[in-house]
Design an enzyme around this catalytic site. Structure first.
Site, short mmCIF file in Angstrom:
data_model
loop_
_atom_site.label_atom_id
_atom_site.label_comp_id
_atom_site.label_asym_id
_atom_site.label_seq_id
_atom_site.Cartn_x
_atom_site.Cartn_y
_atom_site.Cartn_z
N GLY A 22 -14.98 40.64 -17.36
CA GLY A 22 -14.73 40.24 -18.73
C GLY A 22 -14.86 38.73 -18.92
N GLY A 26 -13.97 34.76 -14.13
CA GLY A 26 -14.39 34.04 -12.93
C GLY A 26 -15.74 34.48 -12.40
N ALA A 48 -28.82 31.07 -21.37
CA ALA A 48 -28.18 30.57 -22.59
C ALA A 48 -29.04 29.50 -23.26
CB ALA A 48 -26.81 29.99 -22.27
N HIS A 62 -21.20 23.98 -17.28
CA HIS A 62 -21.80 24.73 -16.18
C HIS A 62 -22.78 23.86 -15.40
CE1 HIS A 62 -20.22 28.79 -16.55
NE2 HIS A 62 -20.30 28.69 -17.87
N ALA A 64 -22.71 20.63 -15.02
CA ALA A 64 -21.96 19.64 -14.24
C ALA A 64 -21.33 20.26 -13.00
CB ALA A 64 -20.89 19.01 -15.11
N GLU A 74 -34.68 27.48 -17.07
CA GLU A 74 -34.11 27.92 -18.35
C GLU A 74 -35.05 28.95 -18.97
OE1 GLU A 74 -33.36 24.51 -20.74
OE2 GLU A 74 -31.82 23.72 -19.39
N ASP A 96 -27.73 33.95 -14.57
CA ASP A 96 -26.49 33.89 -15.34
C ASP A 96 -26.84 33.63 -16.81
OD1 ASP A 96 -23.88 33.68 -16.14
OD2 ASP A 96 -23.36 32.02 -14.81
#
Length: 208
Positions: A22, A26, A48, A62, A64, A74, A96
């Protein structure tokens, strides 16, 4: 936490691992730690896009947190192409995430001026999205030994039924996407409060 190769209990690391959970469970931190502790070359595929201030802040945080020497690609839509590209130079590819990819993909299929209703399901949204995932899994299945794809995704089906059509379509399609990836994966971790539970191993050993 054990290294990725040790988690597999094998000399060859798994080709595909799914990290599921969820919001704020983590997932990304766990996936990044697996990639880092593998001590192999890592490529990060970010799905993203900086669509608003909140997303820009999330992306910056993220970025950093990731090691500077990781390759970053990307790609909001074309997962199979991005993974194929990443595998040319990296041994661990961290994608991700599937959740954001599906959101991007659904909006890319839809005419923003037309109403979004559940009749779109019969127009082939399910099949088309799953075909994209099939292409991704096909690329992963051709990896040379020693290469691993880590996929991060959300579990969005545990709450209430969404009140709007787009939310219901999204929830249902993502549930099917997660099932397909989990079936193909060697390891499936469910994140709970920052802890990863290997649910595929539990599933394989479950008996009445």
């Amino acid at each position: 936490m054990k290294k990725l190769v040790e988690v597999q209990n094998d000399d060859v690391p798994p080709r595909l691992v799914l990290i599921l959970g969820g919001a704020r469970s983590g997932k990304s931190t766990f996936a990044e730690r697996l990639a880092l502790e593998s001590e192999r070359r890592v490529a990060f595929i970010a799905t993203a896009t900086a669509s608003d201030d909140d997303m820009r802040d999330r992306i910056a945080r993220h970025q950093a947190a990731r090691p500077a020497h990781w390759q970053t690609i990307e790609e909001p839509l074309h997962l199979a192409t991005a993974v194929r590209q990443a595998a040319e130079h990296a041994d661990v590819i961290l994608l991700d995430c599937l959740t954001v990819w599906l959101s991007n993909w659904l909006f890319a299929q839809h005419d923003s001026d037309a109403p979004f209703d559940e009749q779109m399901i019969s127009a082939g949204y399910y099949d088309a999205a799953l075909q994209e995932i099939a292409e991704l899994l096909q690329v992963a299945s051709t990896f040379a030994p020693g290469k691993t794809l880590l996929c991060v995704s959300n579990e969005v089906g545990l709450g209430i039924v969404p009140a709007y059509a787009l939310g219901r379509v999204y929830r249902d399609v993502l549930g099917l996407v997660n099932q397909r990836v989990a079936t193909a994966a060697a390891r499936v971790y469910l994140m709970v409060a920052g802890l990863g539970v290997d649910i595929k191993r539990l599933h394989e050993t479950a008996t009445l």
